[in-house]
Design an enzyme around this catalytic site. Structure first.
Site, PDB file in Angstrom:
ATOM      1  CB  ALA A  80      -2.639  -0.816  -0.197  1.00  0.00           C
TER       2      ALA A  80
ATOM      3  N   GLY B 254      -3.234   1.816   4.344  1.00  0.00           N
ATOM      4  CA  GLY B 254      -2.226   0.809   4.810  1.00  0.00           C
ATOM      5  C   GLY B 254      -1.157   1.326   5.386  1.00  0.00           C
TER       6      GLY B 254
ATOM      7  CD  GLU C 293      -8.017   2.267   3.890  1.00  0.00           C
ATOM      8  OE1 GLU C 293      -8.686   3.346   4.748  1.00  0.00           O
ATOM      9  OE2 GLU C 293      -7.179   1.846   4.349  1.00  0.00           O
TER      10      GLU C 293
HETATM   11  N1  CO8 Z   1      -0.645   4.160  -4.289  1.00  0.00           N
HETATM   12  C1  CO8 Z   1      -0.190   4.347  -5.314  1.00  0.00           C
HETATM   13  N2  CO8 Z   1       0.462   5.697  -5.694  1.00  0.00           N
HETATM   14  C2  CO8 Z   1       0.101   6.669  -4.788  1.00  0.00           C
HETATM   15  C3  CO8 Z   1      -0.445   6.494  -3.551  1.00  0.00           C
HETATM   16  C4  CO8 Z   1      -0.998   5.152  -3.217  1.00  0.00           C
HETATM   17  N3  CO8 Z   1      -1.787   4.843  -2.308  1.00  0.00           N
HETATM   18  N4  CO8 Z   1      -0.466   7.523  -3.037  1.00  0.00           N
HETATM   19  C5  CO8 Z   1       0.340   8.493  -3.765  1.00  0.00           C
HETATM   20  N5  CO8 Z   1       0.675   8.059  -4.917  1.00  0.00           N
HETATM   21  C6  CO8 Z   1       1.336   8.569  -5.812  1.00  0.00           C
HETATM   22  C7  CO8 Z   1       0.596   9.448  -6.979  1.00  0.00           C
HETATM   23  O1  CO8 Z   1      -0.071   8.774  -7.853  1.00  0.00           O
HETATM   24  C8  CO8 Z   1       1.742  10.597  -7.511  1.00  0.00           C
HETATM   25  O2  CO8 Z   1       2.322   9.564  -8.227  1.00  0.00           O
HETATM   26  P1  CO8 Z   1       2.473  10.491  -9.777  1.00  0.00           P
HETATM   27  O3  CO8 Z   1       3.606  11.573  -9.524  1.00  0.00           O
HETATM   28  O4  CO8 Z   1       3.112   9.424 -10.720  1.00  0.00           O
HETATM   29  O5  CO8 Z   1       1.032  11.179 -10.246  1.00  0.00           O
HETATM   30  C9  CO8 Z   1       2.830  10.378  -6.309  1.00  0.00           C
HETATM   31  O6  CO8 Z   1       2.338   9.325  -5.445  1.00  0.00           O
HETATM   32  C10 CO8 Z   1       2.592  11.602  -5.449  1.00  0.00           C
HETATM   33  O7  CO8 Z   1       1.378  11.872  -4.996  1.00  0.00           O
HETATM   34  P2  CO8 Z   1       0.430  13.255  -5.224  1.00  0.00           P
HETATM   35  O8  CO8 Z   1       0.829  14.036  -6.552  1.00  0.00           O
HETATM   36  O9  CO8 Z   1      -1.090  12.773  -5.116  1.00  0.00           O
HETATM   37  O10 CO8 Z   1       0.898  14.008  -3.971  1.00  0.00           O
HETATM   38  P3  CO8 Z   1      -0.155  15.163  -3.237  1.00  0.00           P
HETATM   39  O11 CO8 Z   1       0.945  15.696  -2.320  1.00  0.00           O
HETATM   40  O12 CO8 Z   1      -0.724  16.069  -4.141  1.00  0.00           O
HETATM   41  O13 CO8 Z   1      -1.267  14.276  -2.329  1.00  0.00           O
HETATM   42  C11 CO8 Z   1      -1.481  12.344  -0.864  1.00  0.00           C
HETATM   43  C12 CO8 Z   1      -0.728  13.358  -1.490  1.00  0.00           C
HETATM   44  C13 CO8 Z   1      -2.596  13.302  -0.086  1.00  0.00           C
HETATM   45  C14 CO8 Z   1      -1.248  11.112   0.154  1.00  0.00           C
HETATM   46  C15 CO8 Z   1      -2.403  11.878  -2.108  1.00  0.00           C
HETATM   47  O14 CO8 Z   1      -1.278  11.122  -2.824  1.00  0.00           O
HETATM   48  C16 CO8 Z   1      -3.472  10.773  -1.810  1.00  0.00           C
HETATM   49  O15 CO8 Z   1      -4.384  10.939  -1.371  1.00  0.00           O
HETATM   50  N6  CO8 Z   1      -2.784   9.256  -1.897  1.00  0.00           N
HETATM   51  C17 CO8 Z   1      -3.888   8.081  -1.627  1.00  0.00           C
HETATM   52  C18 CO8 Z   1      -4.131   7.771  -0.195  1.00  0.00           C
HETATM   53  C19 CO8 Z   1      -4.904   6.785  -0.096  1.00  0.00           C
HETATM   54  O16 CO8 Z   1      -5.991   6.685  -0.714  1.00  0.00           O
HETATM   55  N7  CO8 Z   1      -4.437   5.677   0.644  1.00  0.00           N
HETATM   56  C20 CO8 Z   1      -5.141   4.441   0.613  1.00  0.00           C
HETATM   57  C21 CO8 Z   1      -5.060   3.596  -0.191  1.00  0.00           C
HETATM   58  S1  CO8 Z   1      -6.216   2.049  -0.039  1.00  0.00           S
HETATM   59  C22 CO8 Z   1      -5.250   1.129   1.248  1.00  0.00           C
HETATM   60  O17 CO8 Z   1      -4.430   1.619   1.780  1.00  0.00           O
HETATM   61  C23 CO8 Z   1      -6.032  -0.263   1.547  1.00  0.00           C
HETATM   62  C24 CO8 Z   1      -5.260  -0.900   2.491  1.00  0.00           C
HETATM   63  C25 CO8 Z   1      -5.686  -2.097   2.768  1.00  0.00           C
HETATM   64  C26 CO8 Z   1      -4.491  -3.149   3.139  1.00  0.00           C
HETATM   65  C27 CO8 Z   1      -3.356  -3.641   2.344  1.00  0.00           C
HETATM   66  C28 CO8 Z   1      -3.318  -4.775   1.618  1.00  0.00           C
HETATM   67  C29 CO8 Z   1      -2.481  -5.016   0.731  1.00  0.00           C
END
Ligand code: CO8
Length: 259
Positions: free
Chosen positions: A67, A110, A133
């Site tokens: 998400a 998500g 999460e």
């Molecule tokens: N949301 C928003 N932006 C994101 C997300 C995300 N989930 N994941 C990555 N991004 C963005 C980063 O902020 C970054 O943006 P910017 O270049 O502007 O800084 C860009 O994508 C690239 O990401 P990274 O620089 O972090 O790339 P890396 O290769 O270093 O890392 C990862 C990749 C490991 C995937 C890392 O981005 C990460 O950990 N992302 C978050 C993963 C996460 O925690 N997901 C769970 C989110 S909560 C959720 O899904 C709850 C679901 C509930 C049900 C749905 C209800 C609607």
């Protein structure tokens, strides 16, 4: 549509639609707008009589990294309730045609839940799955504690949900989350071959079979067996069942019309 792309890339097969999540700069984070567009598109494809199978994919780097955290970071519970984002997720359950998730790269939070909302998952060998999460102070909200547990069992689901750590594609396949792992560059072609096989089957029977398998998650065994039997009987009202069995007896390939 700004956040997803709808393609019919298989020139020789109009029965297969490809839906691509398209927010590459944020690893296809599932914003409210993206989910609204996705559900609208899926509902439309479900009504399109020439479409028999839907493939849902992302890009080489990510299926979806979860998400959109930027949309949730300051949200209150009331914001979440008013936003009612889960309404769109629930609507995915209404799609009657098979949806295959083709996953390369990250399927996190998500993103993993979206893949699990599909009927089956094919993964590139670079795919990574997690419910992270817990690492950002919350828990899965779209099936990560429910569908994942049904797919891989309690102990492994607990490990994933409580640590938030990723598993690779082969582990996901060994654990039953993923149906098949293929070399990442061949993911779409391999998924197409599978979609084509399903699209060649009798569409009414495919729909009733999907419905019956999904019921197994919601019913007792006895009720599920009864439900299955009724759908089995129902296939005998389709012309495709007549065609399928007749073709077998005549030792030829069936020609299914979807009625
Ligand atoms: N949301 C928003 N932006 C994101 C997300 C995300 N989930 N994941 C990555 N991004 C963005 C980063 O902020 C970054 O943006 P910017 O270049 O502007 O800084 C860009 O994508 C690239 O990401 P990274 O620089 O972090 O790339 P890396 O290769 O270093 O890392 C990862 C990749 C490991 C995937 C890392 O981005 C990460 O950990 N992302 C978050 C993963 C996460 O925690 N997901 C769970 C989110 S909560 C959720 O899904 C709850 C679901 C509930 C049900 C749905 C209800 C609607």
């Amino acid at each position: 549509m700004e956040n997803i792309l709808l393609e019919y890339p298989y020139k020789n097969n109009e029965h297969i639609a490809l839906v691509r999540l398209n927010r590459p700069k944020v690893l296809n984070a599932l914003s409210t707008d993206l989910m609204n567009e996705l559900v609208d598109c899926m509902l439309e494809l479900d009504q399109n009589p020439s479409v028999r199978v839907i493939i849902l994919t992302g890009n080489e780097r990510a299926f979806a990294a979860g998400a959109d955290i930027a949309q949730m970071v300051t949200a209150s519970p009331i914001d979440q309730i008013n936003d009612n984002r889960f309404r769109t997720w629930e609507m995915l359950r209404l799609i009657t045609k098979p949806i295959i998730a083709a996953v390369n790269g990250f399927a996190l939070g998500g993103g993993c839940e979206l893949a699990m909302s599909c009927d089956l998952i094919i993964a590139g060998d670079d795919a990574k799955f997690s419910q992270p999460e817990i690492k950002i102070g919350t828990i899965p909200g779209a099936g990560g504690t429910q569908r994942l547990t049904r797919a891989i069992g309690k102990s492994k689901a607990m490990m994933m949900v409580l640590t938030g750590d990723m598993i690779d594609a082969n582990t996901a396949c060994d654990w039953g989350l993923v149906a098949k792992v293929v070399p990442a560059p061949t993911l779409l072609q391999e998924t197409f071959e599978l979609a084509k096989t399903i699209a060649d089957r009798a569409p009414v029977a495919v729909r009733l079979a999907k419905e019956a398998v999904n019921k197994s998650f919601e019913m007792t065994l006895k009720d599920g067996m009864d439900f299955e039997r009724r759908n089995f009987y129902l296939t005998f009202s389709s012309l495709d069942q007549k065609e399928g069995m007749k073709a077998f007896m005549e030792k030829r390939s069936p020609n299914y019309q979807g009625n």
